[in-house]
Each structure stands twice: as C-alpha cells, then as structure tokens.
Design an enzyme around this catalytic site. Sequence first.
Site, PDB file in Angstrom:
ATOM      1  N   ALA A 178       0.832  -1.206   0.000  1.00 17.59           N
ATOM      2  CA  ALA A 178       0.000   0.000   0.000  1.00 17.59           C
ATOM      3  C   ALA A 178       0.866   1.256   0.000  1.00 17.59           C
ATOM      4  CB  ALA A 178      -0.931  -0.007   1.206  1.00 17.59           C
ATOM      5  N   ASP A 179       1.979   1.224   0.709  1.00 22.41           N
ATOM      6  CA  ASP A 179       2.890   2.372   0.695  1.00 22.41           C
ATOM      7  C   ASP A 179       3.438   2.607  -0.710  1.00 22.41           C
ATOM      8  OD1 ASP A 179       3.368   3.317   3.592  1.00 22.41           O
ATOM      9  OD2 ASP A 179       3.548   1.150   3.757  1.00 22.41           O
TER      10      ASP A 179
END
Length: 273
Positions: free
Chosen positions: A181-182
């Site tokens: 997700a980062d």
Amino acid sequence: MHSPIRPADADAAHRPPGPLAGIRVIDTATLFAGPFAAAVLGDLGAEVIKIEHPRGDSSRRYGAVRDGTPVWWKVVGRNKRSVTLDLHTPEGQDIFRRLSADADVVVENFRPGTLEQWGLGYEELSEGHPGLVLVRMTGFGQSGPYASRPGFGTIGEAMSGLAHLTGAPDGPPTLPSFPLADAVAGLSAAFAATAALRARDATGQGQVVDVSIVESILSLLGGPLAAFDFRLSRTPGAIRSAGPGLGEHTGEVLAEIGITAHEVRQLRERGVL
C-alpha cells in the site's frame, strides 16, 4: 540542529538527464510512501534533498541489513542528498523555509496540522513562492472523520479489502509480504506531483496534493469491490475466487503470449485458471 547536505551519488553526474531534470524536491517524509514517491521523482531526474531527523531517518534502522546498510534505506534513499534538521526548533524551521523557497516540490507525511503548528503550512511556504507543490501523504487524507488518526500501509491493505481478497479461499485474510500500500500510494503521489507540475506550467500556480494511503490502494480494487455482494460476504474467502475469468477464450488469449495448450491444462489442473 542540522548538518550540511551530503553529496549525491558520484555516478549521478554521468547519467543522462531525466524528464524532471531541473526540478528540486524536498523530502521530509519517512516510512515508506512519501520517501518512495520522492525516490521515483528522483528516478525521473529530479534533484531530491532528504530531510532527516538528527538521529537519522527511521529507514536507516529498519529491516534486513546488507554491507552495513539497511536494504530499505538503499531503496527509498536512492537519488537523494541528505541534510539533518530538527523541525521542532526555530532554527530547523527557518532552514526548512529557506530550502523550500528554492524547491519545486515538498513531500511530507506528518499528521494533518503538524506543519501548520510549526509555521510551515502551505500558506507560509508558498508566500512569495506561489509555484510550490506540496505533496501531503497520510493514512486517511487531510480531511474527513479519520484524518487525525495515524495510518500506514497495513491499515490501508486491511481497510481497502486487499487482505480479504488475498490468500487461500478457505484461509484467513492475508497481508502482502512487503509494503504494497505504501508503494501504491508513493506511485500515486509521484504521478500527482508531476501532474501538478504540468498544471503549474500552464497556470504558474502550485497546489497541495492530498494523498491517502487507504484511497490509493482502494482505487485499484474497483473490480473486486463491484463484484462483492451479500452472498459472497457471507462466505469467507469466496470473493477470492470470484475474480474475472477468461472462460472459453482462455486458451486463445494465453496463446497470444506464448502459453501452450498443454501449459493451460496444467494451470487448470493446479486450480490457477
């Protein structure tokens, strides 16, 4: 309080200029979306100055180490020159203002309102510098009911439904083995920053880019979310096997990329198709 900017990689001088050559980026973010976004801008040729806390960026103490340096620091610290600043102090804040005055893009991932508490909000940084692009990266964005909550990649992977979609149909929700997700949020931020720079070319005005980790990963899951319904929600793991299928056209589609009929049969036997 601060240290001089460390010289960039010696090899950088011998690389051909990228499309963002001449753009200066100030990276004051950490772990991992913001630094990843700044690194991508550096990949495209931007000059990136990394602002680190006097004790060093958190990535310098994270994860596996090789040749005395954490691998993740090598990944997100690439293309950057470093300077240490304590932004809690008037001296550090003053230096940050001066660095930002010569920058095109500033990337930060403090909780909403933190820069404003230090007198470093967009209004202050853009005073006399209206072309500045400020990229703000948080778990849930700058506004809304969750804005003040801490957020990071794992929360985004869970709240977006990605973990529920991942893993064996009869198993528990499964998180990816790296900060997915980062990385997605970092790519989204880098893309948005370049769009903001393009808009500045046309208008002369910079802007604030508000990137939410949850929304970034959620934006990739439109198909599975549209397919999700009450029936599937009552069957743990069912949505994992409800993805798009090629049906009768599977063989011919895969043949176009060099997969043989025998290999297709093997994939079917293994439950991949």
